[in-house]
Design a protein around this motif. Structure first.
Motif, mmCIF file in Angstrom:
data_model
loop_
_atom_site.group_PDB
_atom_site.id
_atom_site.type_symbol
_atom_site.label_atom_id
_atom_site.label_comp_id
_atom_site.label_asym_id
_atom_site.label_seq_id
_atom_site.Cartn_x
_atom_site.Cartn_y
_atom_site.Cartn_z
ATOM 1 N N GLN A 188 0.764 -1.514 -0.042
ATOM 2 C CA GLN A 188 -0.323 0.094 0.217
ATOM 3 C C GLN A 188 1.125 1.133 -0.218
ATOM 4 O O GLN A 188 2.148 1.499 0.881
ATOM 5 C CB GLN A 188 -1.484 0.154 1.433
ATOM 6 C CG GLN A 188 -1.772 -0.973 1.317
ATOM 7 C CD GLN A 188 -2.909 -0.523 2.179
ATOM 8 O OE1 GLN A 188 -3.283 -0.004 3.302
ATOM 9 N NE2 GLN A 188 -4.073 -1.646 1.930
ATOM 10 N N LYS A 190 0.948 5.858 0.246
ATOM 11 C CA LYS A 190 0.713 6.881 0.058
ATOM 12 C C LYS A 190 1.059 8.071 -0.483
ATOM 13 O O LYS A 190 0.836 9.077 -1.352
ATOM 14 C CB LYS A 190 0.373 7.210 1.866
ATOM 15 C CG LYS A 190 -0.370 6.284 2.359
ATOM 16 C CD LYS A 190 -0.456 6.638 4.130
ATOM 17 C CE LYS A 190 -0.995 5.600 5.271
ATOM 18 N NZ LYS A 190 -0.860 6.161 6.731
ATOM 19 N N VAL A 223 -0.185 -0.988 15.394
ATOM 20 C CA VAL A 223 -0.644 -0.970 14.553
ATOM 21 C C VAL A 223 -0.770 0.710 14.000
ATOM 22 O O VAL A 223 -0.944 1.291 12.938
ATOM 23 C CB VAL A 223 -2.530 -0.945 14.611
ATOM 24 C CG1 VAL A 223 -2.893 -1.258 13.044
ATOM 25 C CG2 VAL A 223 -1.568 -2.450 14.315
ATOM 26 N N TYR A 226 2.809 1.521 12.458
ATOM 27 C CA TYR A 226 2.841 1.513 11.898
ATOM 28 C C TYR A 226 1.848 2.203 10.304
ATOM 29 O O TYR A 226 2.674 2.776 9.334
ATOM 30 C CB TYR A 226 2.309 -0.334 10.881
ATOM 31 C CG TYR A 226 2.998 -0.351 10.236
ATOM 32 C CD1 TYR A 226 4.223 -1.142 10.293
ATOM 33 C CD2 TYR A 226 2.160 -1.656 9.428
ATOM 34 C CE1 TYR A 226 4.490 -1.584 8.659
ATOM 35 C CE2 TYR A 226 2.123 -2.453 8.511
ATOM 36 C CZ TYR A 226 3.362 -2.486 8.207
ATOM 37 O OH TYR A 226 3.279 -2.922 6.773
ATOM 38 N N GLN A 227 1.046 2.751 10.564
ATOM 39 C CA GLN A 227 -0.099 3.307 9.956
ATOM 40 C C GLN A 227 0.429 4.249 9.263
ATOM 41 O O GLN A 227 -0.101 5.205 8.098
ATOM 42 C CB GLN A 227 -1.289 2.949 9.819
ATOM 43 C CG GLN A 227 -2.406 2.156 10.517
ATOM 44 C CD GLN A 227 -2.145 0.565 8.785
ATOM 45 O OE1 GLN A 227 -2.619 1.986 7.539
ATOM 46 N NE2 GLN A 227 -2.163 0.048 8.662
ATOM 47 N N GLU A 228 0.796 4.740 10.306
ATOM 48 C CA GLU A 228 1.736 6.448 9.493
ATOM 49 C C GLU A 228 3.102 6.062 8.865
ATOM 50 O O GLU A 228 3.362 7.622 8.251
ATOM 51 C CB GLU A 228 2.513 6.907 11.384
ATOM 52 C CG GLU A 228 1.385 7.737 12.659
ATOM 53 C CD GLU A 228 -0.019 8.329 11.759
ATOM 54 O OE1 GLU A 228 1.476 9.683 11.128
ATOM 55 O OE2 GLU A 228 -0.481 8.645 12.428
ATOM 56 N N THR A 232 4.039 0.861 3.537
ATOM 57 C CA THR A 232 2.784 -0.014 4.411
ATOM 58 C C THR A 232 2.685 -1.355 2.754
ATOM 59 O O THR A 232 2.513 -1.140 2.455
ATOM 60 C CB THR A 232 1.829 -0.230 5.281
ATOM 61 O OG1 THR A 232 0.627 0.309 4.546
ATOM 62 C CG2 THR A 232 2.121 1.141 6.376
ATOM 63 N N VAL A 234 -0.114 -5.057 4.085
ATOM 64 C CA VAL A 234 -1.619 -5.787 4.256
ATOM 65 C C VAL A 234 -1.527 -7.106 4.133
ATOM 66 O O VAL A 234 -2.104 -7.204 3.440
ATOM 67 C CB VAL A 234 -2.786 -4.920 4.305
ATOM 68 C CG1 VAL A 234 -3.162 -4.254 2.726
ATOM 69 C CG2 VAL A 234 -3.806 -4.796 5.271
#
Length: 324
Positions: A188, A190, A223, A226-228, A232, A234
């Motif tokens: 993923q 961003k 979590v 990690y999402q920052e 990533t 998933v």
């Protein structure tokens, strides 16, 4: 005696006029309308300055043999068992610690030097009075991408390396005996990856396994941190299958298959790639304008719409008299 055309060559006709004449002004106007509108048309049609592109690549993924497991027990609220490959975390668990039997195997099915999937099996021993209602599981991976982009006769190379994870969470209303999972470890993004250099900004452990503090092993904090990240992985479409009917003293079993699929990687264009695609769009429109305005100029000068002096000019030759 019959006559035949044995040789021919084209003849050019020139048109003389002063630099401050209407003919000169018409040529300047025609040149402006020939070269500038194609640029405006290409730009306004969107996609003229392409800023990012994508390519497909098989990532180089390896399981790091780092596991963090939390098993939710029932029917007592808040009851759980846990285990990890981090000794510091295990020391914090006290009587909640339960050591499972873990076996893993990675496969390279197409023999290209890159692993294609992970087979993970965990057997958690349970007492006859213990029942599993939910599972929270973290597996960590080493994830590498090697980008190669052509630049003229050179080949630009960039490498992206990170430590990633797959997080699995499943809970059911009835106690289970086995959990079967089959999913893809998907990338993923961003933001696009860099097209050159070495990117190791996320090449840090997902879990701080040396910390003696309990909050560093809290799944919510792990979590959230990690999402920052801008990039990533998933566990996509895990399709969990929850089996019931565990025999007394039998362990709870987790069978997971994690696949490493080919990914579509987004990256920003470098300057020369932007110019290459912009030039193609501009020239394709410019050719039409060149053809149209060439016909317009021939019509205007042949029909003396603007006043000029026609002269014959041998092809490939322009005398000083004609230029004066």
């Amino acid at each position: 005696m019959a006559l035949y055309v044995l040789f021919s060559h084209p003849a050019e006709r020139g048109y003389r006029a002063g630099l401050c004449s209407k003919a000169a002004f018409f040529l300047l106007l025609a040149a402006t309308l020939t070269y500038i509108p194609p640029l405006l048309v290409a730009f306004r049609s969107h996609g003229f300055w392409l800023k990012r592109s994508s390519y497909e690549e098989q990532p180089s993924v390896r399981f790091q043999h780092q596991v963090l497991l939390v098993a939710l027990l029932g029917p007592e609220p808040g009851a759980f068992l846990a285990w990890s490959t981090f000794p510091a975390f295990n020391r914090l668990l006290g009587h909640h610690l339960r050591v499972p039997l873990v076996s893993t195997r990675e496969e390279d099915r197409n023999q290209d030097g890159k692993m294609d999937m992970l087979h993970f099996r965990l057997e958690l021993p349970l007492q006859s009075t213990e029942h599993i209602l939910g599972i929270q599981l973290i597996l960590t991976f080493s994830y590498e991408l090697h980008v190669s982009q052509p630049l003229f006769f050179l080949l630009q190379m960039s490498t992206f390396v990170m430590q990633s994870m797959a997080f699995l969470q499943s809970s059911f209303a009835v106690p289970g005996s086995q959990l079967h999972v089959n999913g893809d470890l998907r990338l993923q993004q961003k933001q696009p990856l860099s097209y050159s250099g070495l990117d190791v900004r996320y090449n840090v452990s997902v879990i701080n396994g040396t910390s003696p503090f309990a909050h560093d092993y809290d799944l919510t904090r792990i979590v959230a941190a990690y999402q920052e990240r801008n990039v990533t992985t998933v566990l996509s479409d895990p399709n969990p299958i929850w089996l019931v009917g565990r025999a007394a003293e039998a362990p709870f079993v987790i069978n997971a298959v994690v696949r490493y699929p080919v990914e579509v990687i987004s990256y920003p264009f470098c300057f020369w790639e932007m110019i290459k695609f912009a030039w193609i769009q501009y020239v394709s429109i410019l050719l039409i304008f060149l053809w149209v305005f060439e016909r317009i100029k021939i019509f205007v000068f042949q029909n003396q719409v603007v006043t000029t002096i026609p002269v014959s000019v041998p092809r490939g030759e322009v005398s000083k008299e004609h230029l004066s």
